[in-house]
Design a protein around this motif. Structure first.
Motif, short mmCIF file in Angstrom:
data_model
loop_
_atom_site.label_atom_id
_atom_site.label_comp_id
_atom_site.label_asym_id
_atom_site.label_seq_id
_atom_site.Cartn_x
_atom_site.Cartn_y
_atom_site.Cartn_z
N GLY A 1 0.79 -1.22 0.00
CA GLY A 1 0.00 0.00 0.00
C GLY A 1 0.82 1.27 0.00
O GLY A 1 1.79 1.40 -0.75
N ARG A 2 0.42 2.19 0.86
CA ARG A 2 1.04 3.52 0.82
C ARG A 2 2.31 3.61 1.66
O ARG A 2 2.88 4.68 1.80
CB ARG A 2 0.04 4.56 1.33
CG ARG A 2 -1.15 4.71 0.39
CD ARG A 2 -2.21 5.58 1.05
NE ARG A 2 -3.33 5.83 0.16
CZ ARG A 2 -4.44 6.43 0.57
NH1 ARG A 2 -4.57 6.82 1.81
NH2 ARG A 2 -5.43 6.63 -0.28
N LYS A 3 2.73 2.47 2.25
CA LYS A 3 3.91 2.55 3.14
C LYS A 3 5.11 1.76 2.64
O LYS A 3 6.17 1.77 3.26
CB LYS A 3 3.53 2.04 4.53
CG LYS A 3 2.69 3.00 5.31
CD LYS A 3 2.67 2.61 6.78
CE LYS A 3 1.63 3.39 7.55
NZ LYS A 3 1.16 2.66 8.72
N GLY A 4 4.96 1.00 1.56
CA GLY A 4 6.06 0.15 1.11
C GLY A 4 7.06 0.88 0.23
O GLY A 4 6.88 2.06 -0.10
N PRO A 5 8.12 0.19 -0.19
CA PRO A 5 9.14 0.80 -1.06
C PRO A 5 8.57 1.31 -2.39
O PRO A 5 9.08 2.29 -2.94
CB PRO A 5 10.12 -0.34 -1.32
CG PRO A 5 9.86 -1.37 -0.28
CD PRO A 5 8.45 -1.19 0.19
N PHE A 6 7.52 0.66 -2.90
CA PHE A 6 6.96 1.09 -4.19
C PHE A 6 6.31 2.47 -4.04
O PHE A 6 6.52 3.37 -4.87
CB PHE A 6 5.94 0.05 -4.67
CG PHE A 6 5.54 0.21 -6.12
CD1 PHE A 6 6.46 0.02 -7.13
CD2 PHE A 6 4.23 0.52 -6.47
CE1 PHE A 6 6.10 0.15 -8.48
CE2 PHE A 6 3.86 0.65 -7.81
CZ PHE A 6 4.79 0.47 -8.81
N PHE B 1 3.02 -7.64 7.52
CA PHE B 1 2.30 -7.26 8.75
C PHE B 1 2.64 -5.84 9.20
O PHE B 1 1.79 -5.11 9.68
CB PHE B 1 2.60 -8.26 9.87
CG PHE B 1 1.87 -9.57 9.72
CD1 PHE B 1 0.50 -9.61 9.53
CD2 PHE B 1 2.55 -10.78 9.75
CE1 PHE B 1 -0.19 -10.80 9.39
CE2 PHE B 1 1.88 -11.99 9.62
CZ PHE B 1 0.51 -12.00 9.43
N TRP B 2 3.90 -5.43 9.04
CA TRP B 2 4.29 -4.10 9.51
C TRP B 2 3.83 -2.99 8.57
O TRP B 2 3.70 -1.84 8.97
CB TRP B 2 5.82 -3.98 9.67
CG TRP B 2 6.42 -4.68 10.85
CD1 TRP B 2 7.45 -5.56 10.81
CD2 TRP B 2 6.06 -4.57 12.24
NE1 TRP B 2 7.76 -6.00 12.08
CE2 TRP B 2 6.92 -5.41 12.98
CE3 TRP B 2 5.09 -3.84 12.93
CZ2 TRP B 2 6.85 -5.56 14.36
CZ3 TRP B 2 5.03 -3.99 14.32
CH2 TRP B 2 5.89 -4.82 15.01
N SER B 3 3.64 -3.34 7.29
CA SER B 3 3.31 -2.28 6.34
C SER B 3 1.82 -1.97 6.37
O SER B 3 1.08 -2.50 7.18
CB SER B 3 3.70 -2.69 4.92
OG SER B 3 5.02 -3.10 4.89
#
Ligand SMILES: Cc1cc2nc3c(=O)[nH]c(=O)nc-3n(C[C@H](O)[C@H](O)[C@H](O)COP(=O)(O)OP(=O)(O)OC[C@H]3O[C@@H](n4cnc5c(N)ncnc54)[C@H](O)[C@@H]3O)c2cc1C
Length: 448
Positions: A65-70, A191-193
């Protein structure tokens, strides 16, 4: 003629386009992307079929989603190394649930990671924090234990089957095919993202944003152009001022042309690069063997048109544990309705392929789906089934067996799903590697 160093990107997949955009935004290089296909985006785009946006690969999901490296790479501000593609309308729409599970024909839905815990035993609840806090930022070295064995020592079979169905759906691989540290890191990242997201306009929304950014920065994307050879620059008179001389063949034309390049980002996979690279370049010891021994991962996906009376009304990835083949499905239209005609929904499934006989695998998958989803027969119409293998696989390197971006040739780096950061899945893994590849070829060009 541009006096800027020439950066050539081979392949207009999401990794190639994102790398090209990073290079072009600096305004320091003359950037050209070549793709042998007549469309951009590779396995991360879609084709319209009567209003259904049928994927060429990716099921319209941004895993973290909005928190990953992408998200960091595409939507992040330029000052923090991002491309800031929000300016071109790129947007990630969160799935309406964190995750779902279909068990005995009944749907369970969770709003967060904690929401899935009541589905499992107390032992699972107690052990989950240990899993999330386990040190796994790097592979554990000489690993003898596979992911399933590691997980089974700590979690109930029901929990392991659920998470394993997720791996089947997401990366077309089972836990027993991956090293334990890869499984642990992958679950930690998930889980953390953030919960997954669907790009506005589907995968193509991202590709359109990247192309708009490339146009804005003067970079070219040349479709239906295949790179066939990579030689030293002095191989041809016209390219002798460049580090590389690249053979390009335009579809439908007999004669190829030579173009000069001072750096190359290759997005078409290691075997493809090694086949094009002339013997003048010395590839690092062991790389050819590693590439030869790495098998791309295949898979099968169905796309169903659904009517608007379906009882399942969320876009969370739904795991189907314990099925013979299928790992799960997703209904991205509950986050992004434009992916199907008005009043309709689209369901995309995914299954691994343990058996190379694709025909029987398709039949098994179809059977699995109708057994597991009680409403499918009444509300769904099969639109197509895609098999992914050879040059168009699910993953060019199995998760946990990534290949190097640097093959030992100065000025050349690989990006794409053969090269992913440890434990980062799919486009998250691709994005995790892009900044380093771009920095490296930039350094090689700046030093000349
Ligand atoms: C069924 C399926 C579902 C998936 N679902 C998701 C998902 O929901 N979310 C997610 O994040 N990921 C998903 N993935 C994975 C994701 O789609 C891929 O990892 C990603 O699209 C690969 O991008 P890439 O940068 O490696 O480039 P690719 O998509 O592989 O593109 C490479 C491009 O290079 C071109 N090329 C190759 N050789 C040459 C040459 N010599 N000259 C010119 N051009 C060349 C090819 O034509 C191609 O267009 C899925 C994959 C599959 C198959």
């Amino acid at each position: 003629m541009s006096e800027k160093p020439k950066a050539v990107v081979i392949g207009a997949g999401v990794g190639g386009l994102a790398s090209a955009a990073c290079l072009a935004q600096t305004q320091k290089y003359d950037v050209t992307v070549y793709d042998r296909m007549s469309f951009a985006g590779g396995r991360f785009t879609q084709h319209d079929h009567d209003g259904f946006q049928i994927p060429t690969g990716a099921v319209h999901m941004i895993p973290h989603g909005r928190k990953g490296p992408f998200a960091k790479l595409l939507l992040g501000k330029k000052i923090s190394g991002g491309l800031d593609l929000g300016r071109h309308g790129v947007e990630f729409l969160p799935t309406t649930k964190f995750a779902c599970r279909m068990k005995d024909g009944k749907l369970q839905e969770a709003n967060s990671v904690y929401g899935i815990l009541p589905w499992f035993s107390v032992r699972d609840t107690l052990n989950l924090p240990r899993l999330l806090l386990k040190r796994a930022n790097h592979p554990w070295g000489d690993e003898t234990e596979d992911g399933r064995t590691w997980m089974s020592k700590r979690f109930s079979e029901e929990f392991v089957d659920f998470a394993d169905a997720f791996a089947n759906f997401a990366i077309s691989l089972r836990f027993d095919q991956m090293p334990a540290s890869t499984v642990v890191k992958m679950l930690q990242n998930s889980f953390w993202s953030d919960r997954p997201a669907v790009p506005k306009g589907g995968c193509k929304g991202v590709i359109n944003g990247l192309r708009a950014d490339l146009r804005e920065n003067g970079a070219r994307v040349k479709l239906s152009n295949e790179v066939t050879e990579i030689l030293p620059g002095d191989a041809e008179e016209s390219t002798k001022g460049n580090r590389f001389c690249i053979g390009v063949r335009r579809r439908g034309r007999q004669e190829g042309i030579w173009v000069g390049a001072d750096s190359i980002i290759h997005n078409g996979g290691h075997p493809n690069l090694l086949a094009a690279l002339s013997d003048d370049f010395e590839v690092a010891a062991g790389v050819r063997e590693q590439v030869r021994n790495t098998q791309a991962v295949g898979g099968i996906g169905f796309v169903f048109a659904l009517d608007d009376d379906i009882p399942h009304r969320s876009s969370g990835v739904t795991m189907l544990p314990n099925l013979e083949r299928v790992g799960g499905y997703v209904l991205p239209t509950f986050s992004e309705p434009s992916l199907a005609p008005e009043g309709k929904h689209m369901m995309i499934t995914h299954q691994h392929v343990p058996d190379p006989s694709v025909k029987s695998e398709i039949d098994k998958g179809r059977e699995d789906l109708h057994d597991a989803i009680p409403w499918l027969a009444d509300h769904g119409e099969e639109l197509c089934v895609h098999t992914y293998h050879r040059n168009w696989p699910c993953n060019r390197a199995p998760q946990g067996a990534e290949l190097p971006s640097d093959i030992g040739v100065e000025g050349v780096r690989l990006v794409g799903d053969g090269v992913k950061g440890h434990g980062w899945m799919m486009v998250e893994g691709i994005a995790a590697n892009v900044p380093e590849a771009v920095a490296s070829v930039s350094g090689a060009m700046d030093a000349r």
